[in-house]
Design an enzyme around this catalytic site. Sequence first.
Site, PDB file in Angstrom:
ATOM      1  N   GLU A  79      42.676  69.275 102.243  1.00  0.00           N
ATOM      2  CA  GLU A  79      43.750  68.964 103.176  1.00  0.00           C
ATOM      3  C   GLU A  79      44.336  70.215 103.829  1.00  0.00           C
ATOM      4  O   GLU A  79      44.680  70.207 105.006  1.00  0.00           O
ATOM      5  CB  GLU A  79      44.850  68.163 102.467  1.00  0.00           C
ATOM      6  CG  GLU A  79      44.456  66.753 102.105  1.00  0.00           C
ATOM      7  CD  GLU A  79      43.532  66.664 100.897  1.00  0.00           C
ATOM      8  OE1 GLU A  79      42.843  65.637 100.738  1.00  0.00           O
ATOM      9  OE2 GLU A  79      43.514  67.640 100.107  1.00  0.00           O
TER      10      GLU A  79
ATOM     11  N   PHE B 206      45.183  59.680 102.635  1.00  0.00           N
ATOM     12  CA  PHE B 206      46.386  59.001 102.147  1.00  0.00           C
ATOM     13  C   PHE B 206      47.535  59.998 102.238  1.00  0.00           C
ATOM     14  O   PHE B 206      47.345  61.195 101.993  1.00  0.00           O
ATOM     15  CB  PHE B 206      46.224  58.533 100.694  1.00  0.00           C
ATOM     16  CG  PHE B 206      45.256  57.401 100.519  1.00  0.00           C
ATOM     17  CD1 PHE B 206      45.687  56.081 100.544  1.00  0.00           C
ATOM     18  CD2 PHE B 206      43.907  57.653 100.333  1.00  0.00           C
ATOM     19  CE1 PHE B 206      44.794  55.041 100.392  1.00  0.00           C
ATOM     20  CE2 PHE B 206      43.004  56.623 100.170  1.00  0.00           C
ATOM     21  CZ  PHE B 206      43.445  55.297 100.207  1.00  0.00           C
TER      22      PHE B 206
ATOM     23  N   ASP C 186      49.790  60.632 100.283  1.00  0.00           N
ATOM     24  CA  ASP C 186      49.968  61.306  99.001  1.00  0.00           C
ATOM     25  C   ASP C 186      49.200  62.614  98.933  1.00  0.00           C
ATOM     26  O   ASP C 186      49.528  63.495  98.128  1.00  0.00           O
ATOM     27  CB  ASP C 186      49.473  60.407  97.858  1.00  0.00           C
ATOM     28  CG  ASP C 186      49.936  58.971  97.980  1.00  0.00           C
ATOM     29  OD1 ASP C 186      49.653  58.349  99.029  1.00  0.00           O
ATOM     30  OD2 ASP C 186      50.550  58.463  97.035  1.00  0.00           O
ATOM     31  N   TYR C 187      48.173  62.770  99.762  1.00  0.00           N
ATOM     32  CA  TYR C 187      47.308  63.945  99.694  1.00  0.00           C
ATOM     33  C   TYR C 187      47.801  65.110 100.556  1.00  0.00           C
ATOM     34  O   TYR C 187      47.132  66.143 100.627  1.00  0.00           O
ATOM     35  CB  TYR C 187      45.891  63.592 100.171  1.00  0.00           C
ATOM     36  CG  TYR C 187      45.154  62.562  99.354  1.00  0.00           C
ATOM     37  CD1 TYR C 187      45.619  62.128  98.121  1.00  0.00           C
ATOM     38  CD2 TYR C 187      43.964  62.014  99.838  1.00  0.00           C
ATOM     39  CE1 TYR C 187      44.930  61.177  97.393  1.00  0.00           C
ATOM     40  CE2 TYR C 187      43.264  61.069  99.107  1.00  0.00           C
ATOM     41  CZ  TYR C 187      43.746  60.645  97.886  1.00  0.00           C
ATOM     42  OH  TYR C 187      43.056  59.714  97.177  1.00  0.00           O
TER      43      TYR C 187
ATOM     44  N   PRO D 177      48.714  69.548  99.293  1.00  0.00           N
ATOM     45  CA  PRO D 177      47.981  70.816  99.420  1.00  0.00           C
ATOM     46  C   PRO D 177      48.084  71.437 100.809  1.00  0.00           C
ATOM     47  O   PRO D 177      47.846  72.639 100.967  1.00  0.00           O
ATOM     48  CB  PRO D 177      46.529  70.415  99.106  1.00  0.00           C
ATOM     49  CG  PRO D 177      46.650  69.182  98.275  1.00  0.00           C
ATOM     50  CD  PRO D 177      47.826  68.460  98.828  1.00  0.00           C
TER      51      PRO D 177
ATOM     52  N   HIS E 161      48.058  57.030  95.816  1.00  0.00           N
ATOM     53  CA  HIS E 161      47.587  56.356  97.021  1.00  0.00           C
ATOM     54  C   HIS E 161      48.663  55.450  97.627  1.00  0.00           C
ATOM     55  O   HIS E 161      48.345  54.596  98.454  1.00  0.00           O
ATOM     56  CB  HIS E 161      46.355  55.491  96.714  1.00  0.00           C
ATOM     57  CG  HIS E 161      45.182  56.264  96.210  1.00  0.00           C
ATOM     58  ND1 HIS E 161      45.072  56.665  94.909  1.00  0.00           N
ATOM     59  CD2 HIS E 161      44.066  56.707  96.852  1.00  0.00           C
ATOM     60  CE1 HIS E 161      43.930  57.324  94.749  1.00  0.00           C
ATOM     61  NE2 HIS E 161      43.307  57.367  95.911  1.00  0.00           N
TER      62      HIS E 161
END
Length: 353
Positions: free
Chosen positions: A76, A99, A101-102, A105, A145
């Site tokens: 990411e 998602f 949530d990712y 990073p 997710h």
Amino acid sequence: MLTQTKDSKVESSAGATKPMTMIQALRSAMDVMMERDDNVVVFGQDVGYFGGVFRVTEGLQAKYGKSRCFDAPINEGGIVGAAIGMAAYGLRPVAEIQFADYFYPASDQIVSEAARLRFRSAGDFTCPMVVRMPCGGGIYGGQTHSQSPEALFTHVCGLRTVMPSNPYDAKGLLISAIENDDPVIFLEPKRLYNGPFDGHHDRPVVPWSKHASGNVPEGYYTVPLDSASVFRPGNQVTVITYGTMVWVSECAAREAGIDAEIIDLRSIWPMDLDTVVNSVKKTGRCVVVHEATRTSGFGAELAALVQEHCFYHLEAPVERVAGWDTPYPHAQEWHYFPGPDRVAAALKRTVEA
């Protein structure tokens, strides 16, 4: 066709319409802009040949080639970093984080680079990029997710944060975001991807409301990035919300028999404060609804703004209905969400206060 939405903010649209889901509307927005502007590129994890985990980008690589719609590694920070470089160079990248949530990073790239590029370069560079992120629950995706991190982005100066609630707005807002010269975080509620629902996970779908028509223009049109909409007119209480919770709130008001005016922010930040203030001054009551956790959620900012601007018009305390202050529960997500029953209870308390 021009539709006046506010005195200073105009929606523009043109062309024939057809029924679209939000997935189809978002794909249409990227298709329209890729056809109009060779500088628009789409990339992210699995967005090319596979068409994205939710198939939002399906067919774009076949139509525009691998240099315009392509896959990226599971990185990411690299995705967003590459998008920033492309944007500074003159492209208009639309990057997908699989998602929401990712995004963590990539948070340093988003906060320290993308949001500050215009300021740090004294206007020599801009960062016209969009970061698309599916957000929220509804697929039993668990803690990694299903999150709704919109409040984190609204805290960052230089970012726009957008979350549509229906296909028409989704396409118009995404086109506006792609054309914008500053970075836009574009959050897409997964529960709304494939069509409308009535607020309950076990209820059949219902027709789109008058404002949130499922009939979407096939061609180019825009929805302003700083304009809220009155999703449902009313006089007893104002509900301020966005994304999936627009539909949950509408269901709650309908089932409780409460004449609630529902304000769909559409652009969470910068937000359309005028529409919010005018509504609360009219109704004298306010309930804020969002799916994210309650503590330090964006609802706290909304409640503070209402108190600051509408204090002498309020007939009752501002209520918040939100997710739990816990890690995201995998098996209990439909209890975690603010459902119609919880929202209706808050509406009744506020109206009767």
